[in-house]
Design a protein around this motif. Structure first.
Motif, short mmCIF file in Angstrom:
data_model
loop_
_atom_site.label_atom_id
_atom_site.label_comp_id
_atom_site.label_asym_id
_atom_site.label_seq_id
_atom_site.Cartn_x
_atom_site.Cartn_y
_atom_site.Cartn_z
N LEU A 104 0.82 -1.21 0.00
CA LEU A 104 0.00 0.00 0.00
C LEU A 104 0.86 1.26 0.00
N LEU A 105 1.95 1.24 0.77
CA LEU A 105 2.83 2.41 0.83
C LEU A 105 3.51 2.65 -0.51
N SER A 106 3.96 1.58 -1.15
CA SER A 106 4.60 1.70 -2.46
C SER A 106 3.62 2.24 -3.50
N MET A 107 2.38 1.74 -3.47
CA MET A 107 1.35 2.26 -4.38
C MET A 107 1.15 3.75 -4.18
N HIS A 108 1.10 4.16 -2.91
CA HIS A 108 0.86 5.57 -2.59
C HIS A 108 2.03 6.44 -3.06
N ILE A 109 3.26 5.99 -2.80
CA ILE A 109 4.44 6.78 -3.18
C ILE A 109 4.55 6.91 -4.70
N LEU A 110 4.38 5.78 -5.40
CA LEU A 110 4.47 5.81 -6.86
C LEU A 110 3.36 6.66 -7.48
N ALA A 111 2.18 6.60 -6.88
CA ALA A 111 1.07 7.42 -7.38
C ALA A 111 1.37 8.91 -7.20
N LYS A 112 2.00 9.25 -6.06
CA LYS A 112 2.37 10.65 -5.81
C LYS A 112 3.43 11.11 -6.82
N ILE A 113 4.41 10.22 -7.07
CA ILE A 113 5.49 10.58 -7.99
C ILE A 113 4.94 10.85 -9.39
N TYR A 114 4.00 9.99 -9.81
CA TYR A 114 3.47 10.12 -11.17
C TYR A 114 2.14 10.87 -11.21
N ARG A 115 1.81 11.50 -10.07
CA ARG A 115 0.62 12.36 -9.99
C ARG A 115 -0.62 11.65 -10.54
N LEU A 116 -0.82 10.47 -9.97
CA LEU A 116 -1.93 9.64 -10.42
C LEU A 116 -2.91 9.45 -9.28
N LYS A 117 -4.18 9.50 -9.59
CA LYS A 117 -5.21 9.27 -8.59
C LYS A 117 -5.36 7.76 -8.38
N ILE A 118 -4.94 7.31 -7.18
CA ILE A 118 -4.97 5.88 -6.90
C ILE A 118 -6.32 5.42 -6.37
N ASP A 155 2.08 6.02 -20.83
CA ASP A 155 0.79 5.43 -21.14
C ASP A 155 -0.32 6.28 -20.56
N ASN A 156 -1.56 5.84 -20.81
CA ASN A 156 -2.69 6.53 -20.20
C ASN A 156 -2.75 6.18 -18.71
N ASP A 157 -3.64 6.86 -17.98
CA ASP A 157 -3.71 6.69 -16.52
C ASP A 157 -4.08 5.27 -16.12
N ASP A 158 -4.93 4.62 -16.89
CA ASP A 158 -5.34 3.25 -16.54
C ASP A 158 -4.15 2.29 -16.57
N LYS A 159 -3.31 2.42 -17.59
CA LYS A 159 -2.13 1.55 -17.67
C LYS A 159 -1.12 1.89 -16.59
N LYS A 160 -0.98 3.19 -16.30
CA LYS A 160 -0.06 3.59 -15.23
C LYS A 160 -0.55 3.04 -13.88
N PHE A 161 -1.86 3.06 -13.67
CA PHE A 161 -2.46 2.52 -12.45
C PHE A 161 -2.09 1.04 -12.30
N ALA A 162 -2.23 0.27 -13.37
CA ALA A 162 -1.89 -1.15 -13.35
C ALA A 162 -0.39 -1.35 -13.11
N ASN A 163 0.42 -0.53 -13.78
CA ASN A 163 1.87 -0.65 -13.62
C ASN A 163 2.30 -0.40 -12.17
N ILE A 164 1.70 0.59 -11.54
CA ILE A 164 2.03 0.92 -10.15
C ILE A 164 1.67 -0.24 -9.22
N ILE A 165 0.50 -0.83 -9.41
CA ILE A 165 0.05 -1.93 -8.55
C ILE A 165 0.95 -3.16 -8.73
N ILE A 166 1.25 -3.51 -9.97
CA ILE A 166 2.09 -4.69 -10.24
C ILE A 166 3.50 -4.46 -9.70
N SER A 167 4.03 -3.27 -9.90
CA SER A 167 5.37 -2.96 -9.39
C SER A 167 5.39 -3.05 -7.87
N SER A 168 4.36 -2.52 -7.22
CA SER A 168 4.27 -2.55 -5.76
C SER A 168 4.16 -3.98 -5.24
N LEU A 169 3.45 -4.83 -5.99
CA LEU A 169 3.30 -6.23 -5.58
C LEU A 169 4.65 -6.92 -5.53
#
Length: 766
Positions: free
Chosen positions: A216-230, A356-370
């Motif tokens: 969860l922390l990794s998802m939050h940090i990566l979302a902040k870095i890439y200015r993405l609404k998680i 990529d678009n936000d949807d792909k970035k969202f998936a990338n952040i989750i998979i990377s965090s996993l």
């Protein structure tokens, strides 16, 4: 296009069936050989016009790892077990290549498959937990003692820590579905995520908790870095699920609070210290075979040898997957898997940097965090290479990482086809030897089951079909020896201690038993059970020199084995060396004070009561030197009880069960104290707790039998008599041999026939 659709749908169905089957205990190597390989062959010849399927660095890494995993068992000492225990890794890689050939870039179906598996696993955990809590409460424990008892919680016979990683790997899948469905349906995957998270919390695994926080922390940090609404859910939905989640947590608030670092229990401290000790021992193990390691499951055997020799606690897990790779696969293995990790990190970085678009970035952040969370989790435990379903899910995530990125190493499709053909041929060749071992393991298992119901004739028939030229298992040779043991193979230990040599009835049969036992000992020279049996066989033959040599060898490899100490003591008494015998008896009783309830000790008191009580005092002195150890204090209490110092024993035991409530013999002794005070109700509660902690402890069953004998409850008497009858053997050795050598041990574990009965606490049924 029609062919492509059929192949695609068939592959999805096959992978779903394989995944669920493996979850419920099917063999991944068998499923791969008979299901996945044929489908791969079909896919090779299907003419498809699909999106070009590039080859990534992970593809090449997995091919090399696959080949090494097949070769590695040939390079280690225990090659039969290494192949049998490790073939699921190449099998999972073949599943990866099936996905590679048929699914290509469509990873959405994998998210739906994982979400379905997450729901299934969560239901299993939650229902199992409800039954588990009901069981421990029936046994006299409360939820506040759950943390100390959590090792008993193993849904579907899978360790609860292994469930932690399994749920962690499946947990992100509902979140990945969110961006692929309409807004009105997004509550459903969120609810599934919440259920999965709750099931993960029920594992009470600190490693799993830390991993989820990292996720969860990794998802939050990566979302902040890439200015993405998680957060992509309505506030109302989130609040509703949060309230329900908190309500569900309320009943387990006490054990959850106990998991906090500032409230660490004795069992948790022992667990932490044990992990550090295991890591240190892992480095000692790898020194013997640094290049190729000890092979799959090799650490279990190597660690047992170290534990026995140094008299330290034994565990079968490395408790660190990185160290496990190093220990079991050596320097070559750690380099290959290190390259795979580097490739995973590289592709993850590529994913999160894609425009990529936000949807792909969202998936990338989750998979990377996993993958980050998983890397953290496996630093404190070793599930990945011990659980075939977990490794299968891991390889599926590798597929998603490797083939959803635009930065790939592109090559021609023919190279991939050639690689897959080579991989399949190598796999099927190895599977042939795997299937032979599997066949003999099943025959051994069925033969052992026959001995439990005293059907030696059928057991002999099953064992006769095992080709001993094709196996190298010490357990099978030991079982072949013990099948020849009959009820007449007894020794009058009482007379033997007085200098009367035992009689030999059937020299040829005893020679056959010696031959098989010696073969088992030659294959596994550090197994003290084989050496102990050899010692008594030599005594029966009148060869006391070889008998003493076998006993001394057993003492060298396992100095804390009290059965061997008693055997040596009796042999020394026979040879008129009373003082040396007393020393071994003292050490044996210090190691296992319940020897004072055995036929052996009863005979000892009758022939020399002064020496017997001197031995107990010596044992007490030995234990008192280690009185800070909570296990030693529990043993000390037993000797106080024998010496009629009940108050001292009661004080010690009350403190022991308060600090470490999962010691079943401590509860048994408390029950004995209540019996002595005439309190049957309290003694029954203590015995029930002891029984819950160890279902196969015959002494606890006997204590419960005695209580109902006093109460004259015939129905309960009959029940516990039946339980005592079906729990005749010491199952510890069967469990141990099954874990280390894959073959379980026979019911009659020792020679002579009456050895277990003589050295164990007396059980006399009226």
């Amino acid at each position: 296009m029609k062919n492509v659709d059929i192949l695609y749908l068939t592959s999805l169905l096959i992978m779903g069936v394989v995944a669920v089957s493996i979850l419920f205990g099917a063999s991944l190597p068998y499923m791969t050989a008979y299901v996945v390989v044929p489908l791969l062959i079909i896919s090779m010849y299907c003419k498809r016009k699909v999106v070009k399927s590039p080859i990534s660095g992970i593809d090449f890494c997995l091919v090399v790892i696959f080949i090494y995993e097949i070769i590695n068992p040939l390079l280690v000492a225990n090659h039969e077990v290494a192949l049998y225990r490790g073939l699921f890794v190449p099998a999972a890689i073949l599943v990866y290549y099936l996905m590679r050939k048929t699914i290509v870039r469509n990873d959405t179906v994998i998210y739906y498959l994982f979400s379905g598996l997450l729901l299934l696993c969560s239901i299993v955990i939650i229902i199992s937990f409800l039954f588990f809590t009901a069981t421990i409460e029936d046994g006299g424990f409360g939820l506040n003692e759950l943390i100390s008892l959590r090792y008993l919680f193993s849904p579907m016979s899978v360790l609860i820590n292994d469930w932690g990683l399994l749920l962690l790997l499946l947990l992100p899948s509902p979140l990945l579905i969110v961006v692929r469905i309409p807004d009105r349906l997004r509550l459903y995957p969120l609810a599934l995520f919440t259920i999965g998270l709750y099931a993960l919390i029920l594992t009470f695994s600190r490693g799993a908790y830390i991993a989820v926080m990292v996720l969860l922390l990794s998802m939050h940090i990566l979302a902040k870095i890439y200015r993405l609404k998680i957060i992509r859910f309505s506030r109302k939905s989130l609040i509703t699920l949060l309230v329900l989640f908190i309500i569900a947590l309320y009943p387990i608030r006490k054990p959850l609070f106990e998991m906090l670092p500032h409230n660490t229990s004795v069992s948790q401290k022992m667990s932490t210290n044990g992990r550090i000790d295991q890591w240190s021992r892992s480095l000692d193990v790898i020194k013997e075979q640094p290049l190729f390691g000890v092979g799959a499951s090799g650490f279990k055997q190597a660690n047992k040898i170290i534990s026995d020799k140094n008299q330290i606690p034994y565990t079968i897990k490395v408790t660190n997957s990185y160290l496990q790779i190093f220990v079991e696969k050596g320097i070559v293995g750690i380099i290959l898997y290190g390259l795979l990790i580097v490739m995973i990190v590289y592709l993850i970085v590529c994913r999160i940097r894609q425009k990529d678009n936000d949807d792909k970035k969202f998936a990338n952040i989750i998979i990377s965090s996993l993958f980050i969370a998983m890397g953290v989790k496996e630093f404190g435990f070793s599930t990945l290479f011990d659980n075939q379903f977990v490794f299968l899910v891991f390889t599926m995530w590798l597929f998603i990482v490797a083939h959803s990125s635009s930065r790939l190493f592109v090559s021609k499709r023919r190279i991939l086809d050639i690689a897959i053909i080579v991989v399949m041929m190598i796999y099927l060749f190895s599977f042939y030897f795997y299937s032979i071992t599997h066949k003999y393991i099943n025959l051994n298992q069925r033969g052992v089951a026959m001995t439990h119901i005293s059907n030696k004739k059928q057991a002999n028939e099953l064992f006769s079909t095992i080709d001993t030229a094709k196996i190298n298992s010490p357990v099978v040779f030991s079982n072949l020896a013990l099948l020849l043991v009959t009820e007449q193979d007894t020794i009058n230990y009482k007379q033997f201690a007085l200098g009367v040599a035992p009689l030999l009835y059937d020299s040829m049969r005893i020679d056959s038993i010696i031959t098989f036992t010696q073969r088992a000992s030659d294959i596994a020279p550090c197994e003290s059970l084989f050496l102990q049996n050899l010692g008594w066989l030599y005594i029966l033959k009148g060869n006391y020199t070889d008998a003493m040599a076998s006993f001394n060898h057993a003492m060298a490899v396992n100095p804390a084995n009290y059965n061997n100490m008693l055997s040596l003591g009796l042999c020394l008494e026979f040879l008129q060396n009373k003082n040396a015998a007393e020393q071994y008896y003292s050490k044996a009783i210090a190691a296992s004070p319940f020897i004072t309830e055995s036929i052996f000790f009863n005979d000892y008191i009758k022939r020399d009561s002064i020496s017997a009580y001197t031995v107990v005092q010596n044992a007490k002195t030995i234990i008192e030197k280690d009185s800070l150890n909570i296990i030693s204090r529990s043993k000390l209490a037993k000797l106080y009880m024998f010496l009629n110092e009940q108050n001292k024993a009661n004080i010690i035991l009350a403190d022991v069960v308060k600090k470490l409530p999962n010691l079943n013999r401590a509860w048994l002794m408390l029950g004995d104290i209540h019996i002595a005070n005439g309190n049957l109700t309290e003694s029954k509660v203590c015995y029930q707790k002891a029984h819950l902690l160890d279902k196969v402890d015959r002494l606890v069953l006997y204590r419960l039998y005695k209580i109902y004998s006093i109460k004259k409850d015939k129905a309960c008497l009959d029940y516990y008599k039946k339980m005592l009858d079906v729990t005749k053997s010491n199952t510890y050795m069967s469990i141990y041999f099954k874990s280390v050598y894959s073959y379980s041990h026979i019911a009659q574990e020792t020679f002579p026939y009456n050895a277990q009965e003589y050295f164990s606490p007396m059980i006399e049924l009226n």
